[in-house]
Design a protein around this motif. Structure first.
Motif, PDB file in Angstrom:
ATOM      1  N   ARG A   1      -8.618   8.427  -0.912  1.00 55.15           N
ATOM      2  CA  ARG A   1      -8.014   7.698  -2.462  1.00 55.15           C
ATOM      3  C   ARG A   1      -6.630   7.842  -2.934  1.00 55.15           C
ATOM      4  O   ARG A   1      -5.941   7.097  -3.357  1.00 55.15           O
ATOM      5  N   MET A   2      -5.828   7.394  -1.947  1.00 56.67           N
ATOM      6  CA  MET A   2      -4.718   7.165  -1.493  1.00 56.67           C
ATOM      7  C   MET A   2      -4.361   5.275  -1.823  1.00 56.67           C
ATOM      8  O   MET A   2      -5.561   4.792  -1.311  1.00 56.67           O
ATOM      9  N   THR A   3      -3.640   5.502  -3.220  1.00 57.80           N
ATOM     10  CA  THR A   3      -3.073   4.133  -3.474  1.00 57.80           C
ATOM     11  C   THR A   3      -2.168   3.909  -3.427  1.00 57.80           C
ATOM     12  O   THR A   3      -1.669   2.243  -2.795  1.00 57.80           O
ATOM     13  N   VAL A   4      -1.004   4.322  -2.294  1.00 58.00           N
ATOM     14  CA  VAL A   4       0.196   3.993  -2.681  1.00 58.00           C
ATOM     15  C   VAL A   4       0.960   4.908  -1.179  1.00 58.00           C
ATOM     16  O   VAL A   4       0.513   6.187  -0.905  1.00 58.00           O
ATOM     17  N   LEU A   5       1.403   4.410   0.013  1.00 56.51           N
ATOM     18  CA  LEU A   5       2.032   5.171   1.514  1.00 56.51           C
ATOM     19  C   LEU A   5       2.378   6.214   0.738  1.00 56.51           C
ATOM     20  O   LEU A   5       3.915   5.542  -0.111  1.00 56.51           O
ATOM     21  N   SER A   6       3.037   7.261   1.600  1.00 57.64           N
ATOM     22  CA  SER A   6       3.650   8.658   0.914  1.00 57.64           C
ATOM     23  C   SER A   6       4.874   8.310   1.636  1.00 57.64           C
ATOM     24  O   SER A   6       5.171   9.208   1.804  1.00 57.64           O
ATOM     25  N   ALA A   7       4.614   8.266   2.548  1.00 52.79           N
ATOM     26  CA  ALA A   7       5.672   8.105   4.125  1.00 52.79           C
ATOM     27  C   ALA A   7       6.233   6.655   4.748  1.00 52.79           C
ATOM     28  O   ALA A   7       5.394   5.960   4.315  1.00 52.79           O
ATOM     29  N   THR A   8       7.056   6.508   5.236  1.00 48.07           N
ATOM     30  CA  THR A   8       7.002   5.651   6.633  1.00 48.07           C
ATOM     31  C   THR A   8       7.310   5.578   7.823  1.00 48.07           C
ATOM     32  O   THR A   8       7.791   6.865   8.608  1.00 48.07           O
ATOM     33  N   GLY A   9       6.888   5.000   8.160  1.00 47.00           N
ATOM     34  CA  GLY A   9       6.339   4.902   9.871  1.00 47.00           C
ATOM     35  C   GLY A   9       7.103   3.972  10.655  1.00 47.00           C
ATOM     36  O   GLY A   9       7.233   3.158  10.597  1.00 47.00           O
ATOM     37  N   ARG A  10       7.917   4.763  11.487  1.00 46.07           N
ATOM     38  CA  ARG A  10       8.450   4.523  12.725  1.00 46.07           C
ATOM     39  C   ARG A  10       8.383   4.996  14.223  1.00 46.07           C
ATOM     40  O   ARG A  10       7.986   6.019  14.971  1.00 46.07           O
ATOM     41  N   ALA A  11       7.828   3.681  14.942  1.00 48.08           N
ATOM     42  CA  ALA A  11       7.807   4.088  16.422  1.00 48.08           C
ATOM     43  C   ALA A  11       9.104   4.828  17.158  1.00 48.08           C
ATOM     44  O   ALA A  11       9.851   4.476  16.614  1.00 48.08           O
ATOM     45  N   VAL A  12       8.381   4.994  18.012  1.00 46.82           N
ATOM     46  CA  VAL A  12       9.207   6.699  19.235  1.00 46.82           C
ATOM     47  C   VAL A  12       9.380   5.927  20.059  1.00 46.82           C
ATOM     48  O   VAL A  12      10.022   6.623  20.892  1.00 46.82           O
ATOM     49  N   THR A  13       8.035   5.598  20.448  1.00 49.75           N
ATOM     50  CA  THR A  13       8.151   4.897  21.949  1.00 49.75           C
ATOM     51  C   THR A  13       7.937   3.471  21.527  1.00 49.75           C
ATOM     52  O   THR A  13       6.915   3.095  20.488  1.00 49.75           O
ATOM     53  N   ASN A  14       7.247   2.522  22.567  1.00 47.64           N
ATOM     54  CA  ASN A  14       6.505   1.331  22.277  1.00 47.64           C
ATOM     55  C   ASN A  14       5.393   1.482  21.927  1.00 47.64           C
ATOM     56  O   ASN A  14       4.779   2.800  22.692  1.00 47.64           O
ATOM     57  N   VAL A  15       4.637   0.329  20.911  1.00 48.20           N
ATOM     58  CA  VAL A  15       3.272   1.015  20.731  1.00 48.20           C
ATOM     59  C   VAL A  15       2.500   0.136  20.640  1.00 48.20           C
ATOM     60  O   VAL A  15       3.411  -1.042  20.468  1.00 48.20           O
ATOM     61  N   ARG A  16       1.080   0.871  20.678  1.00 50.11           N
ATOM     62  CA  ARG A  16       0.064  -0.052  21.031  1.00 50.11           C
ATOM     63  C   ARG A  16      -1.138   0.020  20.017  1.00 50.11           C
ATOM     64  O   ARG A  16      -1.901   1.415  20.028  1.00 50.11           O
ATOM     65  N   VAL A  17      -0.878  -0.951  18.645  1.00 51.12           N
ATOM     66  CA  VAL A  17      -2.103  -0.658  17.535  1.00 51.12           C
ATOM     67  C   VAL A  17      -2.997  -1.423  17.096  1.00 51.12           C
ATOM     68  O   VAL A  17      -2.799  -2.403  17.329  1.00 51.12           O
ATOM     69  N   LEU A  18      -4.926  -1.124  17.513  1.00 46.24           N
ATOM     70  CA  LEU A  18      -5.055  -1.483  16.255  1.00 46.24           C
ATOM     71  C   LEU A  18      -5.318  -1.060  15.161  1.00 46.24           C
ATOM     72  O   LEU A  18      -5.678  -0.314  14.707  1.00 46.24           O
ATOM     73  N   LEU A  19      -5.396  -2.438  14.173  1.00 43.21           N
ATOM     74  CA  LEU A  19      -5.341  -2.479  12.828  1.00 43.21           C
ATOM     75  C   LEU A  19      -6.376  -3.097  12.207  1.00 43.21           C
ATOM     76  O   LEU A  19      -6.928  -3.882  11.822  1.00 43.21           O
ATOM     77  N   PHE A  20      -7.030  -2.043  11.539  1.00 46.10           N
ATOM     78  CA  PHE A  20      -8.439  -2.531  10.956  1.00 46.10           C
ATOM     79  C   PHE A  20      -8.267  -2.254   9.602  1.00 46.10           C
ATOM     80  O   PHE A  20      -8.252  -1.841   8.635  1.00 46.10           O
ATOM     81  N   PRO A  21      -8.691  -3.969   8.862  1.00 44.43           N
ATOM     82  CA  PRO A  21      -8.359  -3.765   7.656  1.00 44.43           C
ATOM     83  C   PRO A  21      -9.711  -3.012   6.187  1.00 44.43           C
ATOM     84  O   PRO A  21     -10.613  -2.680   6.553  1.00 44.43           O
ATOM     85  N   VAL A  22      -8.651  -2.679   5.069  1.00 44.73           N
ATOM     86  CA  VAL A  22      -9.654  -1.492   4.386  1.00 44.73           C
ATOM     87  C   VAL A  22     -11.152  -2.645   3.494  1.00 44.73           C
ATOM     88  O   VAL A  22     -11.676  -2.250   4.179  1.00 44.73           O
TER      89      VAL A  22
END
Length: 500
Positions: A119-140
């Protein structure tokens, strides 16, 4: 101006940061399927399901230090971390207090972001990479189709979300306790230090006074005195000490006037350093008539030594009383802390609400004194004990009282009231502060909402209060207008769990 490049990636990254600042890497769906096989919740899923999922994700890479998502943004992605590590922070600038970690290869965190049925409507935090990151993003927006195509995956993701909620709740509760402890620690140190310092000072003075008393005794032994004279000295001393222990303290003006009269009498009778004697003699109720009577019994140089001994006795008794008061204050505070924390007791106890309120008020006394707050109590004559999580309930009283004090100006009034209702115990915390603005009233129980300046409030206080009250099957409400804010906490009375 050209966009900078991420080291090792070789493609431009927009300067803006956030998700838009990361760079898409156009690998084939087959490569993504193989990458998904290394993620625990995807490992054994059918090939066709993984292929469909891989065709609908967007692969991104970000460099260490870059931002993937920002607090306040709308959550539009589920993130599957294939490489690297992300730390999430409540505050963009507070890099020393991350909220959670998302790490590739960690089954508990490698899938993050928005999850199905959240039920999250807005993000409550900021995400910052601490190493090089590879990520897959799946749309809501594809969650409904994913639910139809990949029901086993959805079930696993819901399990991850449930586990994460439990972990977050536990962490929040621990953080709330630490915040409550932080609110109390400085004041407790001050409250304990004052009587401890006073008792230490009095003990040092007592050592000096006892030496003076021994010297006065030795000088008195050099005089050839009768039994009747010693009896007169004993009666005079006993009367003076008894008066010191029971008499009401004079106001400063009367004390000064009487000291002047005694000092004048002593000087007229040849007693030196009258200023050392006059204060204690007046506090002991000794006047010129009493001195005349003793002087009639003991003549000559012995009289000065008698007064020196009496003065030392009075000073010693006074210092012993100060030490007793100081150590009693320390003992009361330690008892209050133990009562407040329910140290060495089970998590659920039979709680005396009045006693809990008094322990909290004693511990917070420094905050009231700092603002010269006037405290009034209106307690019900008979209030039953209730089964409760005692230390957590004390967090409720602490947060409500601290908020009330913070809302008031110098010389405000705090009223604590209790009442036994047919099925509940009512506790009211009322203050005459500025009140809660109308536009903020609907938000005050929300997590991380605060009206205090940056660095002075976490926004966890009333969220914590609400959560603890609900845990006790109670309810909390408030009414507020300028000059009058009242929080009402109702806790159920379960007669089968109640001790009268």
């Amino acid at each position: 101006m050209e966009n900078p490049k991420i080291e090792g990636v070789g493609v431009p990254v927009p300067v803006s940061g956030a998700v838009e600042s990361v760079t898409a890497i156009l690998n084939s769906p087959e490569d993504r399927v193989e990458a998904l096989r290394r993620v625990a919740v995807f490992a054994d899923l059918p090939e066709d399901q993984l292929k469909w999922f891989a065709e609908n994700v967007e692969e991104r890479r970000i460099a260490a230090g870059e931002v993937l998502f920002r607090k306040g943004e709308k959550p539009e992605w589920m993130a599957i971390y294939l490489e690297g590590e992300i730390h999430a922070y409540r505050d963009d600038n507070a890099h020393d207090g991350f909220v959670f970690i998302a790490r590739a290869g960690d089954p508990s965190s490698e899938v993050s972001g928005m999850l199905p049925f959240s039920r999250m409507t807005v993000l409550s935090a900021t995400g910052r990479a601490v190493t090089n990151v590879r990520v897959l993003l799946f749309p809501v927006r594809l969650f409904p189709e994913m639910l139809q195509r990949m029901p086993i995956l959805v079930q696993r993701l819901v399990g991850i979300m449930s586990d994460r909620v439990r972990e977050t709740t536990t962490a929040d509760q621990q953080r709330d306790k630490m915040i409550a402890l932080g609110k109390l620690s400085a004041g407790l140190a001050h409250e304990l230090n004052n009587p401890a310092a006073g008792a230490t000072r009095a003990a040092n003075d007592l050592i000096v006074t006892l030496a003076e008393l021994r010297a006065a005794d030795l000088r008195l032994c050099e005089h050839d005195m009768t039994t009747e004279q010693y009896d007169a000295i004993r009666v005079f001393e006993n009367s003076a000490i008894e008066h010191s222990n029971t008499a009401t303290q004079l106001n400063s003006l009367d004390q000064s006037d009487r000291e002047d009269l005694i000092a004048t009498w002593l000087e007229e009778h040849g007693i030196g350093e009258s200023w050392k004697l006059s204060g204690n003699l007046v506090e002991a109720g000794i006047d010129e008539a009493g001195l005349e009577q003793l002087f009639g019994e003991i003549k000559g140089s012995a009289f000065g030594d008698v007064l020196a001994r009496v003065n030392a006795q009075l000073a010693a008794a006074k210092l012993a009383s100060e030490i007793k008061a100081g150590t009693s204050r320390i003992s009361d505070l330690v008892a209050a802390i133990k009562e407040y924390s329910y140290m060495d007791q089970a998590s659920v106890q039979e709680v005396d609400v009045h006693k809990a309120l008094e322990s909290t008020l004693l511990i917070l006394k420094y905050k009231l004194r700092k603002k010269s707050i006037v405290l009034t109590r209106d307690y019900a004559d008979s209030l039953p004990r209730i089964k409760a999580y005692g230390s957590e309930l004390n967090q409720v009283w602490t947060n409500l009282i601290v908020n009330a004090v913070d809302a008031m100006q110098e010389g405000g009034t705090l009223k604590v009231r209790t009442k036994k209702e047919p099925t509940d115990i009512l506790v009211e915390i009322r203050d005459n502060g500025a009140g809660i603005p109308e536009e903020l009233k609907s938000h005050i129980f929300e997590p991380f909402f605060t009206t205090k300046p940056v660095g002075e409030g976490t926004g966890l206080g009333l969220d914590t209060v609400s959560r603890i009250v609900r845990k006790h099957r109670g309810n909390i409400r408030f009414e507020s207008k300028p000059g009058d804010t009242c929080f009402q906490v109702r806790l159920p009375i379960d007669e089968s769990l109640t001790t009268q």
